[in-house]
Design a protein around this motif. Structure first.
Motif, mmCIF file in Angstrom:
data_model
loop_
_atom_site.group_PDB
_atom_site.id
_atom_site.type_symbol
_atom_site.label_atom_id
_atom_site.label_comp_id
_atom_site.label_asym_id
_atom_site.label_seq_id
_atom_site.Cartn_x
_atom_site.Cartn_y
_atom_site.Cartn_z
ATOM 1 N N PHE A 24 1.074 -0.957 0.126
ATOM 2 C CA PHE A 24 0.435 0.137 -0.053
ATOM 3 C C PHE A 24 1.259 1.276 0.005
ATOM 4 O O PHE A 24 0.614 1.788 -0.829
ATOM 5 N N ALA A 25 2.016 1.032 0.782
ATOM 6 C CA ALA A 25 2.640 2.488 0.583
ATOM 7 C C ALA A 25 3.536 2.773 -0.298
ATOM 8 O O ALA A 25 3.219 3.940 -0.911
ATOM 9 N N GLY A 26 4.145 1.489 -1.091
ATOM 10 C CA GLY A 26 4.543 1.651 -2.789
ATOM 11 C C GLY A 26 3.101 2.368 -3.377
ATOM 12 O O GLY A 26 4.045 3.498 -4.604
ATOM 13 N N ALA A 27 2.296 1.752 -3.630
ATOM 14 C CA ALA A 27 0.908 2.154 -4.071
ATOM 15 C C ALA A 27 0.843 3.891 -3.958
ATOM 16 O O ALA A 27 0.508 4.445 -5.051
ATOM 17 N N ALA A 28 0.598 4.466 -2.772
ATOM 18 C CA ALA A 28 -0.072 5.605 -2.386
ATOM 19 C C ALA A 28 0.937 6.108 -2.545
ATOM 20 O O ALA A 28 1.121 7.261 -3.208
ATOM 21 N N VAL A 29 2.507 6.012 -2.607
ATOM 22 C CA VAL A 29 3.475 6.906 -2.501
ATOM 23 C C VAL A 29 3.375 7.543 -4.484
ATOM 24 O O VAL A 29 3.959 8.427 -4.771
ATOM 25 N N ALA A 30 3.767 6.054 -5.153
ATOM 26 C CA ALA A 30 3.286 6.372 -6.847
ATOM 27 C C ALA A 30 2.359 7.025 -7.076
ATOM 28 O O ALA A 30 2.589 7.898 -7.514
ATOM 29 N N VAL A 31 1.059 6.846 -6.975
ATOM 30 C CA VAL A 31 0.228 7.820 -7.366
ATOM 31 C C VAL A 31 0.777 8.754 -7.009
ATOM 32 O O VAL A 31 0.030 10.318 -7.781
ATOM 33 N N SER A 32 0.356 9.068 -5.482
ATOM 34 C CA SER A 32 0.380 10.793 -5.127
ATOM 35 C C SER A 32 1.398 11.628 -5.425
ATOM 36 O O SER A 32 1.328 12.856 -5.769
ATOM 37 N N ALA A 33 2.613 10.860 -5.634
ATOM 38 C CA ALA A 33 4.148 11.211 -6.087
ATOM 39 C C ALA A 33 3.627 12.206 -7.981
ATOM 40 O O ALA A 33 3.953 12.696 -8.070
ATOM 41 N N ALA A 34 2.527 10.913 -8.389
ATOM 42 C CA ALA A 34 2.710 11.364 -9.843
ATOM 43 C C ALA A 34 1.764 12.141 -10.282
ATOM 44 O O ALA A 34 1.795 13.815 -11.130
ATOM 45 N N GLY A 35 0.681 12.853 -9.076
ATOM 46 C CA GLY A 35 0.256 13.876 -9.086
ATOM 47 C C GLY A 35 0.216 14.725 -9.017
ATOM 48 O O GLY A 35 0.436 15.581 -9.389
ATOM 49 N N LEU A 36 1.422 14.805 -7.968
ATOM 50 C CA LEU A 36 1.761 15.872 -7.487
ATOM 51 C C LEU A 36 3.020 16.482 -8.369
ATOM 52 O O LEU A 36 3.373 18.296 -9.304
ATOM 53 N N ALA A 37 3.694 15.736 -9.528
ATOM 54 C CA ALA A 37 4.852 15.923 -10.729
ATOM 55 C C ALA A 37 3.564 16.140 -11.715
ATOM 56 O O ALA A 37 3.887 17.943 -12.522
ATOM 57 N N ILE A 38 2.616 16.246 -11.918
ATOM 58 C CA ILE A 38 1.907 16.724 -12.849
ATOM 59 C C ILE A 38 1.528 17.925 -12.465
ATOM 60 O O ILE A 38 1.030 18.771 -12.986
ATOM 61 N N ALA A 39 0.930 18.116 -11.122
ATOM 62 C CA ALA A 39 -0.097 19.614 -10.843
ATOM 63 C C ALA A 39 1.092 20.811 -10.982
ATOM 64 O O ALA A 39 0.978 21.931 -11.522
ATOM 65 N N ALA A 40 2.600 20.451 -10.963
ATOM 66 C CA ALA A 40 4.141 21.466 -10.514
ATOM 67 C C ALA A 40 4.307 21.605 -12.326
ATOM 68 O O ALA A 40 4.458 22.830 -12.526
ATOM 69 N N VAL A 41 3.618 19.923 -12.883
ATOM 70 C CA VAL A 41 4.582 21.277 -14.477
ATOM 71 C C VAL A 41 3.025 21.784 -14.724
ATOM 72 O O VAL A 41 2.884 23.121 -15.365
ATOM 73 N N ASN A 42 1.520 22.009 -14.712
ATOM 74 C CA ASN A 42 0.306 22.834 -14.956
ATOM 75 C C ASN A 42 0.654 24.171 -14.336
ATOM 76 O O ASN A 42 0.163 24.559 -14.414
ATOM 77 N N ALA A 43 0.954 24.096 -12.551
ATOM 78 C CA ALA A 43 1.101 25.285 -12.273
ATOM 79 C C ALA A 43 2.166 25.796 -12.884
ATOM 80 O O ALA A 43 1.233 27.697 -13.164
ATOM 81 N N VAL A 44 2.352 25.904 -13.850
ATOM 82 C CA VAL A 44 4.054 26.542 -14.092
ATOM 83 C C VAL A 44 3.496 26.874 -16.227
ATOM 84 O O VAL A 44 3.193 28.244 -16.461
ATOM 85 N N ALA A 45 3.035 25.788 -16.247
ATOM 86 C CA ALA A 45 3.078 25.632 -17.578
ATOM 87 C C ALA A 45 1.238 26.090 -18.391
ATOM 88 O O ALA A 45 0.970 26.296 -19.626
ATOM 89 N N ALA A 46 0.128 25.605 -17.373
ATOM 90 C CA ALA A 46 -1.210 26.013 -17.940
ATOM 91 C C ALA A 46 -0.931 27.604 -18.290
ATOM 92 O O ALA A 46 -0.799 28.346 -17.880
#
Length: 385
Positions: A10-32
């Motif tokens: 569960f830890a691996g899945a949780a970190v992978a999903v939430s970290a991917a979401g954060l990475a995409i959000a960080a990109v969009n915060a700059v590029a949107a």
């Protein structure tokens, strides 16, 4: 499977999903892309406003439209769609004889195979048939700053797209709104990298918000407009997908500093409002279960069961940060303390979305979904991917 191994999984899945979401959000915060008022619009701009039982909200939008700047060739068509209140009279009083406004009323239920909103929008498009340039559809509960239309029209041409979806700031007041409404923006902001989504033609990556849609008028008519999505509950998304299938580009842009919308003012209206369309998302009940399962791993069950606990806290931190990035970008203003408090409820919000989705599927199967006094489920269809 031992409890320790389960917690680690569960830890691996949780970190992978939430970290991917954060990475995409960080990109969009700059590029949107963001709307900006820069120069007067040199082509016709036609605004279409479908309104059913909007006597309280429509006059506010009309006042905003009358105050628009740098749109010299503006005309607004308002359709009172068989309202049970004084929507038509309120609209007429609000226009105060302004020749740029045309108000029409429509009586009766939608034709067979049509939904209420698509019927109203198709009629408005007919009224606007003699005008070229830019065609805008606005919900009656949207609020606009004086430069909003000029900025939206400019962004449509600057981005070289055939449909621009300016994303309004979703106003949330009551506890239910504050819990769930920020998920509307976050759901795509943390999953669709806009440098890819806005520049490609993949229909599944289209983002659209029916509150505020800005079309190249010729492109809208070329794909059949709202007539081609007559029975779609998510008609905004299906129009974007249709344009992409025909080789035309669409994009979403942040517009919260110039446009806002309070969709639902109570928990009951929020349930009914989201319930009318959530059953159409993710393609099928199985698709909804798969998507919500991944969300649960990343944002609810995963962080709660993760071992060691610091992994769960890391997943929770990524989730909260991605939500704050989305809210900051959506609003176009500095975050307040309440934004941080609301973001901390993110696991509950995702769980609430799952509950609403299950409820929407249940009500759809029972044929009990209604909106503004009209049944939906018996005549609606799901948009294609």
């Amino acid at each position: 499977m031992t409890p320790a191994f389960t917690g680690t999984a569960f830890a691996g899945a949780a970190v992978a999903v939430s970290a991917a979401g954060l990475a995409i959000a960080a990109v969009n915060a700059v590029a949107a892309p963001r709307l900006r008022a820069d120069r007067p619009v040199t082509e016709p701009v036609t605004v279409c406003v479908p309104a059913r039982n909007e006597a309280d909200t429509l006059p506010l939008l009309i006042a905003d439209l009358r105050a628009q700047r740098d749109v010299p060739d503006l005309h607004v068509f308002v359709l009172d769609d068989d309202s049970a209140d004084a929507t038509g009279a309120a609209a007429a009083a609000a226009t105060a004889g302004d020749a740029r406004f045309t108000i029409e009323s429509r009586a009766g239920d939608p034709p067979s195979g049509w939904l209420g909103k698509t019927t109203a929008c198709a009629r408005l498009a007919e009224l606007a048939a003699g005008r070229d340039g830019i065609l805008v559809f606005l919900d009656a509960d949207v609020r606009l700053a004086p430069d909003a239309l000029a900025a939206a029209a400019g962004a449509l041409r600057r981005l070289r797209v055939d449909l621009l979806s300016p994303w309004p700031y979703q106003v949330a007041v009551t506890p239910a709104e504050r819990l769930l409404q920020p998920l509307l923006c976050w759901s795509w902001f943390a999953s669709a990298p806009l440098p890819v989504a806005n520049h490609g033609l993949r229909p599944s990556m289209a983002v659209a918000c029916g509150q505020f849609l800005v079309f190249d008028a010729a492109a809208y008519r070329a794909v059949g407009g709202h007539r081609s999505v007559a029975s779609c509950v998510a008609e905004d998304l299906e129009l974007a997908r249709m344009l992409r299938r025909s080789g035309r580009r669409t994009a979403v842009a942040l517009a919260g500093h110039l446009a806002s919308c309070r969709m639902y003012s109570s928990a009951a209206r929020l349930r009914d409002g989201h319930g009318r369309w959530l059953w159409t998302q993710f393609g099928s009940p199985a698709g909804a279960a798969a998507v919500l399962g991944v969300a649960a791993l990343g944002y609810t069950i995963g962080p709660a069961l993760a071992r060691p606990r610091r992994w769960g806290l890391a997943a929770f931190g990524c989730a909260v940060t991605s939500r704050l990035l989305a809210r900051r970008a959506e609003s176009g203003r500095r975050l307040a303390t309440r934004d941080g408090l609301d973001a901390a409820t993110h696991p509950l919000a995702v769980a609430g979305l799952a509950v609403l989705t299950v409820d929407s599927h249940r009500r759809n199967r029972a044929g009990s979904i209604t909106w503004k006094g009209r049944p939906l489920a018996t005549r609606a269809r799901i948009a294609g991917p």
